[in-house]
Design an enzyme around this catalytic site. Structure first.
Site, short mmCIF file in Angstrom:
data_model
loop_
_atom_site.label_atom_id
_atom_site.label_comp_id
_atom_site.label_asym_id
_atom_site.label_seq_id
_atom_site.Cartn_x
_atom_site.Cartn_y
_atom_site.Cartn_z
N HIS A 6 0.85 -1.19 0.00
CA HIS A 6 0.00 0.00 0.00
C HIS A 6 0.88 1.24 0.00
O HIS A 6 1.72 1.43 0.90
CB HIS A 6 -0.94 -0.01 1.20
CG HIS A 6 -2.03 -1.03 1.07
ND1 HIS A 6 -2.54 -1.73 2.14
CD2 HIS A 6 -2.70 -1.46 -0.04
CE1 HIS A 6 -3.48 -2.56 1.70
NE2 HIS A 6 -3.60 -2.41 0.39
N ALA A 7 0.69 2.08 -1.01
CA ALA A 7 1.61 3.18 -1.29
C ALA A 7 1.80 4.13 -0.11
O ALA A 7 2.92 4.54 0.19
CB ALA A 7 1.09 3.95 -2.51
N GLU B 75 1.67 3.77 3.01
CA GLU B 75 2.10 3.23 4.31
C GLU B 75 3.62 3.34 4.43
O GLU B 75 4.34 2.35 4.54
CB GLU B 75 1.54 1.81 4.45
CG GLU B 75 0.00 1.88 4.41
CD GLU B 75 -0.71 0.53 4.33
OE1 GLU B 75 -0.04 -0.52 4.43
OE2 GLU B 75 -1.94 0.54 4.16
N ARG C 58 -3.27 4.66 -2.14
CA ARG C 58 -3.15 3.31 -1.58
C ARG C 58 -2.85 2.25 -2.64
O ARG C 58 -2.01 1.36 -2.44
CB ARG C 58 -4.48 2.97 -0.89
CG ARG C 58 -4.69 1.52 -0.49
CD ARG C 58 -6.07 1.36 0.14
NE ARG C 58 -6.49 -0.02 0.32
CZ ARG C 58 -6.34 -0.69 1.45
NH1 ARG C 58 -5.74 -0.15 2.49
NH2 ARG C 58 -6.78 -1.94 1.55
N ARG D 36 -6.05 -7.05 -2.42
CA ARG D 36 -7.35 -7.71 -2.68
C ARG D 36 -7.29 -8.49 -3.99
O ARG D 36 -8.29 -8.97 -4.48
CB ARG D 36 -8.49 -6.68 -2.77
CG ARG D 36 -8.71 -5.83 -1.52
CD ARG D 36 -9.22 -6.67 -0.35
NE ARG D 36 -9.48 -5.82 0.82
CZ ARG D 36 -8.54 -5.40 1.69
NH1 ARG D 36 -7.27 -5.78 1.53
NH2 ARG D 36 -8.87 -4.64 2.71
N HIS E 153 2.40 -3.54 6.91
CA HIS E 153 1.45 -2.46 6.60
C HIS E 153 1.47 -1.47 7.76
O HIS E 153 2.09 -1.70 8.79
CB HIS E 153 0.03 -3.03 6.42
CG HIS E 153 -0.14 -3.83 5.17
ND1 HIS E 153 -0.90 -3.39 4.10
CD2 HIS E 153 0.36 -5.04 4.80
CE1 HIS E 153 -0.86 -4.30 3.13
NE2 HIS E 153 -0.10 -5.31 3.53
N GLU F 174 0.49 -4.76 11.11
CA GLU F 174 0.10 -3.35 10.99
C GLU F 174 0.93 -2.61 12.03
O GLU F 174 0.68 -2.72 13.23
CB GLU F 174 -1.40 -3.18 11.30
CG GLU F 174 -2.32 -3.92 10.35
CD GLU F 174 -2.69 -3.12 9.11
OE1 GLU F 174 -2.10 -2.03 8.89
OE2 GLU F 174 -3.55 -3.59 8.36
O1 0X9 Z 1 -6.90 -3.87 4.49
C1 0X9 Z 1 -5.74 -4.27 4.34
O2 0X9 Z 1 -5.29 -4.65 3.26
C2 0X9 Z 1 -4.80 -4.27 5.53
N1 0X9 Z 1 -5.01 -3.11 6.33
S1 0X9 Z 1 -4.51 -1.66 5.73
O3 0X9 Z 1 -4.99 -0.61 6.61
N2 0X9 Z 1 -2.93 -1.63 5.79
O4 0X9 Z 1 -4.94 -1.52 4.40
C3 0X9 Z 1 -5.05 -5.53 6.32
C4 0X9 Z 1 -4.65 -6.71 5.53
C5 0X9 Z 1 -4.90 -7.98 6.17
N3 0X9 Z 1 -4.30 -9.02 5.39
C6 0X9 Z 1 -4.98 -9.77 4.51
N4 0X9 Z 1 -6.23 -9.57 4.27
N5 0X9 Z 1 -4.32 -10.72 3.91
ZN ZN Z 2 -1.93 -1.71 4.06
#
Ligand code: 0X9
Ligand code: ZN
Length: 402
Positions: free
Chosen positions: A162-163, A165, A220, A237, A288, A364
């Site tokens: 994620h950009a 972060e 992001r 995702r 993250h 995180e």
């Molecule tokens: O939402 C996310 O991708 C992550 N939180 S963030 O605030 N950094 O965007 C959590 C990711 C959890 N990991 C997976 N779903 N594999």
């Molecule tokens: Zn993230």
């Protein structure tokens, strides 16, 4: 006298940099350890990163010729330096320190390259693909000792999926920096490293990361154009395990847009291709920010929890939390993604767990929302310190298990 003549001649033919400085390359000879020490202590830019006994190529501006001359070493003009900026980005150890400044992608990679030049026998790199806009995607591998790479257990740490972060880039730089230091401190290094490959992926999403510097600080996703008005897929995702499920969006305008299909993106496809080739993958941490959580599978479902490795994940999760607390006092919480944070399908670590059965974590990092994604540079040091302590727990666990 001879030296002066060389220097004056050099002035006439030196290249001119963008700032109107003349740069040239000199050969400087260090014939004794004492002479070498003088060269090292000078501020002159030795081009191959380590000054050594014998002939060194040194990049010099016209203002530094006096300094070069004052060293009292034998030196000889070689050629003008055609493109000092190009040279600087390839060879110069970045002036900025990752411990107190966030670094642009190229500068970050220049620091990794400086480490690779310093430890060429143990640190190697591999380009595992290119981003949508054509930036190289790099993985660095640290393998200490004689054991063949394919016979070792592997650990991967990755950052900047994620950009925005920014706090995650320095974490993985510090993991490599500290581990290199540990490995070179004693002749044999950390004994546990003899059986391990440590892979570092400095930045999974360089296009997004650069865009967060140049345009939108809170960007992001990646930077592929999807419609006339929407850019970017959420790379976290876009992985196959649970792709398309809850906690992801089919709308390209969404921050959690999953993309048209699993691995539709250059970055995620390349990263997956790389991860499937890593030998004996045992542990992964994808960093993250923010929330202070040590998360493990599953993210895509809350129905298959506990997983068959729940206890292993939870035990190590608690050890990581304890090590972080011991390092700086920061409070982290551990648990499965879906039941601790939220449902998030198509995340990378679910996929490493499903396809490679590796102990897989999303950490995180700090904080809990005061600064959020906008970690101030003054927090880089506690951030990297506590996360190095957490990482060591993974190292210890992987080293202790078959
Ligand atoms: O939402 C996310 O991708 C992550 N939180 S963030 O605030 N950094 O965007 C959590 C990711 C959890 N990991 C997976 N779903 N594999
Ligand atoms: Zn993230």
């Amino acid at each position: 006298m001879v030296r002066r003549a060389f220097a004056l001649l050099a002035l006439a033919v030196s290249a001119v940099s963008a700032w109107g400085e003349f740069w040239s390359v000199y050969q400087v000879e260090a014939r004794t350890e004492k002479e070498l020490a003088r060269l090292i202590e000078s501020d002159l830019n030795v081009m191959d990163c380590h000054p050594h006994l014998g002939k060194n190529q040194v990049a010099v501006t016209q203002d530094e010729i006096g300094e070069l001359s004052a060293l009292g070493l034998y030196f000889e003009y070689l050629r003008p330096l055609e493109d000092p900026m190009d040279w600087a980005s390839r060879y110069l150890v970045p002036q900025a320190d990752y411990k107190d400044s966030f670094l642009r992608y190229d500068v970050m990679i220049a620091q990794y390259e400086a480490w690779r030049a310093q430890y060429p026998r143990v640190l190697t790199r591999q380009q595992f693909g290119s981003s949508h806009q054509g930036r190289p995607l790099w993985a660095y591998r640290l393998s200490v000792g004689r054991k063949p790479v394919a016979q070792r257990k592997s650990i991967v740490v990755s950052a900047l999926t994620h950009a925005r972060e920014w706090g995650t880039g320095p974490i993985v730089m510090h993991i490599l920096d500290r581990t290199l230091q540990e490995a070179s401190r004693t002749r044999r290094g950390l004994p546990v490293l003899d059986d391990l490959n440590l892979y570092i992926v400095p930045c999974v999403n360089p296009d997004g990361y650069e865009y967060s510097w140049t345009n939108t600080r809170l960007w992001r996703k990646n930077r592929r154009q999807i419609t006339s008005t929407n850019w970017g897929v959420d790379l976290n995702r876009n992985f196959p395990t649970g792709w398309g499920g809850s906690g992801s969006s089919g709308n390209s305008g969404s921050e959690t847009y999953r993309g048209p299909s699993a691995l539709s993106e250059a970055e995620s496809a390349a990263y997956n291709g790389f991860m499937q080739t890593v030998p004996n993958l045992r542990g992964v941490i994808d960093y993250h920010t923010y929330s202070q959580l040590v998360l493990f599978p599953w993210g895509y479902t809350a129905n298959q929890i506990p997983t068959s490795d729940y206890n292993r994940h939870r035990t190590l999760g608690l050890q990581i939390v304890g090590a972080i607390q011991g390092a700086t006092g920061a409070n982290f919480i551990t648990g499965p993604i879906s039941t601790t944070l939220y449902l998030a399908s198509g995340g990378s670590i679910d996929h490493w767990y499903q396809t490679r059965q590796a102990l897989s974590f999303t950490i995180e990092a700090r904080d809990t929302g005061s600064y959020g994604f906008l970690m101030p540079e003054s927090e880089i040091l506690p951030n990297i310190t506590e996360n190095y302590a957490g990482f060591q727990q993974l190292l210890k666990t992987v080293a202790a298990n078959p």
